[in-house]
Design an enzyme around this catalytic site. Sequence first.
Site, mmCIF file in Angstrom:
data_model
loop_
_atom_site.group_PDB
_atom_site.id
_atom_site.type_symbol
_atom_site.label_atom_id
_atom_site.label_comp_id
_atom_site.label_asym_id
_atom_site.label_seq_id
_atom_site.Cartn_x
_atom_site.Cartn_y
_atom_site.Cartn_z
ATOM 1 N N LYS A 1 1.579 -1.099 0.316
ATOM 2 C CA LYS A 1 -0.357 0.185 0.106
ATOM 3 C C LYS A 1 0.842 1.239 -0.695
ATOM 4 O O LYS A 1 1.938 1.619 0.709
ATOM 5 C CB LYS A 1 -0.985 -0.210 1.326
ATOM 6 C CG LYS A 1 -1.893 1.486 1.775
ATOM 7 C CD LYS A 1 -3.078 1.142 0.591
ATOM 8 C CE LYS A 1 -3.948 2.288 1.328
ATOM 9 N NZ LYS A 1 -3.261 2.866 0.129
ATOM 10 N N LYS B 1 5.384 2.306 7.843
ATOM 11 C CA LYS B 1 4.303 3.773 8.465
ATOM 12 C C LYS B 1 3.274 2.548 9.064
ATOM 13 O O LYS B 1 2.915 2.137 9.708
ATOM 14 C CB LYS B 1 4.247 4.351 7.381
ATOM 15 C CG LYS B 1 4.673 5.048 7.045
ATOM 16 C CD LYS B 1 4.045 6.090 6.677
ATOM 17 C CE LYS B 1 5.230 7.126 5.411
ATOM 18 N NZ LYS B 1 4.451 8.088 4.764
ATOM 19 N N LYS C 1 5.346 2.070 -3.061
ATOM 20 C CA LYS C 1 5.004 3.477 -3.642
ATOM 21 C C LYS C 1 5.374 3.948 -5.399
ATOM 22 O O LYS C 1 5.351 2.662 -5.918
ATOM 23 C CB LYS C 1 6.257 3.828 -3.470
ATOM 24 C CG LYS C 1 6.096 5.810 -2.642
ATOM 25 C CD LYS C 1 5.517 5.917 -2.050
ATOM 26 C CE LYS C 1 5.706 7.238 -1.684
ATOM 27 N NZ LYS C 1 4.813 7.589 -0.386
ATOM 28 N N THR D 1 -3.278 13.165 6.419
ATOM 29 C CA THR D 1 -1.956 13.235 6.962
ATOM 30 C C THR D 1 -0.972 14.918 8.406
ATOM 31 O O THR D 1 -0.827 13.825 9.014
ATOM 32 C CB THR D 1 -1.104 13.645 5.902
ATOM 33 O OG1 THR D 1 -1.280 12.603 5.090
ATOM 34 C CG2 THR D 1 1.052 13.735 5.663
ATOM 35 N N ASN E 1 -0.553 20.097 0.167
ATOM 36 C CA ASN E 1 -1.737 18.873 1.294
ATOM 37 C C ASN E 1 -1.299 18.947 3.140
ATOM 38 O O ASN E 1 -2.113 19.398 3.583
ATOM 39 C CB ASN E 1 -1.650 17.312 0.731
ATOM 40 C CG ASN E 1 -3.204 16.754 1.258
ATOM 41 O OD1 ASN E 1 -2.497 16.233 3.093
ATOM 42 N ND2 ASN E 1 -4.381 17.007 1.291
ATOM 43 N N SER F 1 -6.246 6.139 4.735
ATOM 44 C CA SER F 1 -6.429 5.327 3.490
ATOM 45 C C SER F 1 -6.711 4.000 4.373
ATOM 46 O O SER F 1 -7.625 3.223 2.789
ATOM 47 C CB SER F 1 -5.139 4.681 2.575
ATOM 48 O OG SER F 1 -5.158 6.487 2.228
HETATM 49 N N1 GLU Z 1 1.034 9.069 0.675
HETATM 50 C C1 GLU Z 1 1.079 9.114 1.682
HETATM 51 C C2 GLU Z 1 2.349 8.273 2.993
HETATM 52 O O1 GLU Z 1 3.488 8.509 1.851
HETATM 53 C C3 GLU Z 1 -0.487 8.021 1.725
HETATM 54 C C4 GLU Z 1 -0.389 6.948 1.296
HETATM 55 C C5 GLU Z 1 -1.683 5.724 1.285
HETATM 56 O O2 GLU Z 1 -2.720 6.362 1.856
HETATM 57 O O3 GLU Z 1 -1.402 4.452 1.036
HETATM 58 O O4 GLU Z 1 2.148 8.201 3.532
#
Ligand code: GLU
Length: 423
Positions: free
Chosen positions: A79, A103, A115, A199, A230, A357
Amino acid sequence: MATKETKGSHEGQTDILISTQTVIMKALEKLGYPDEVYELLKEPIRLLTVRIPVRMDDGSIQIFTGYRSQHNDAVGPTKGGVRFHPNVTEKEVKALSIWMSLKAGIVDLPYGGGKGGIICDPREMSFRELERLSRGYVRAISQFVGPSKDIPAPDVFTNSQIMAWMMDEYSRIDEFNNPGFITGKPIVLGGSHGRESATAKGVTICIEEAAKKKNIDIKGARVVIQGFGNAGSFLAKFMHDAGAKVIAISDAYGALHDPNGLDIDYLLDRRDSFGTVTKLFNHTISNKELLELDCDILVPAAIENQITKDNANDINARIVVEAANGPTTLEATKLLTEREILLVPDVLASSGGVTVSYFEWVQNRQGYYWSEEEVEEKLRDVMVKAFANIYTTATNRRIDMRLAAYMVGVRKMAEAARFRGWI
Ligand code: GLU
């Protein structure tokens, strides 16, 4: 017919993949795992490179290069976001996918990290060109991703509109409506309340927890935020509403500073969709000057490698909370820690986005949707628990919060890989 190719570059920057691998190795050593675990986790298990032809508005064809990296799927599907940026590189996408695994481990989600990125400059593309690029990317990666395989989301310069096009393209390929393929969608297409500001909300919760440890009252605290995208813009709003004094913000072109506090509502009103606002002002300072301002809380919410060994000793904050991915190098982490500046690392501070998410994906799977209050309450629970866990690990083991976060983040993945018999 003219064809043009885009190239990414990160020349002269600290190698974020090597830094990440270094901390993963240290974390695994501290946890007592054998070398094979490091060998498994130091690189993504899968990396796809795609070339996407896009018909531009002037009739020409431009070929864009894109990537999707899947770090490790021992825990569950991978994810993570997709970024659209001229500086995207394969190495960056790989490092970012590893951070997503961390994370997910830190906030205890049933995911591994993934990613994606496309080398492009969306600031110079039209709405329709962006749509064609977004759809082209999904067609190129559709075999590789899916709601139980790898779930994309927004990241730098991508938003809910782009998620909507991607979801639509995937649903067409799949021949049924498949909202769980991607998160960060508009609410009407199965997005979650609170995802857009998630975030920043997560960062805010980390700031509150860190402030308690340093006896800083948020009311009246001087906050400096680098970046007005954002995360940075929502964060400025949350801090301002909580009674803090946001004394400086910046975008890619410069920074605004007012020791009495900036008019955040005005700036939010005037920023464009890429977070640019400083061009409207005559009196600006540089991003370098912004980072060195005297303040209580400094939040790098822009790009990588901003606090380095060259400026770490000039940082004048009591707490640094990393809302961006990778803004502080390892040397700088050491220098800040020696100066007793509390550094809340990216893999913890910016994990609110992927947490909501996950909530979005759960809601899509169950077809039953939660209120904004429910989402916020659940996010708060998750973030407060994750902060406490990492803070306690750091204090008990006398290590910095980055290493503690990596230890917490890597453990579940290593355990899952062991139970599966991979190592
Ligand atoms: N791009 C965001 C991050 O770096 C969110 C990733 C997501 O929601 O899956 O954490």
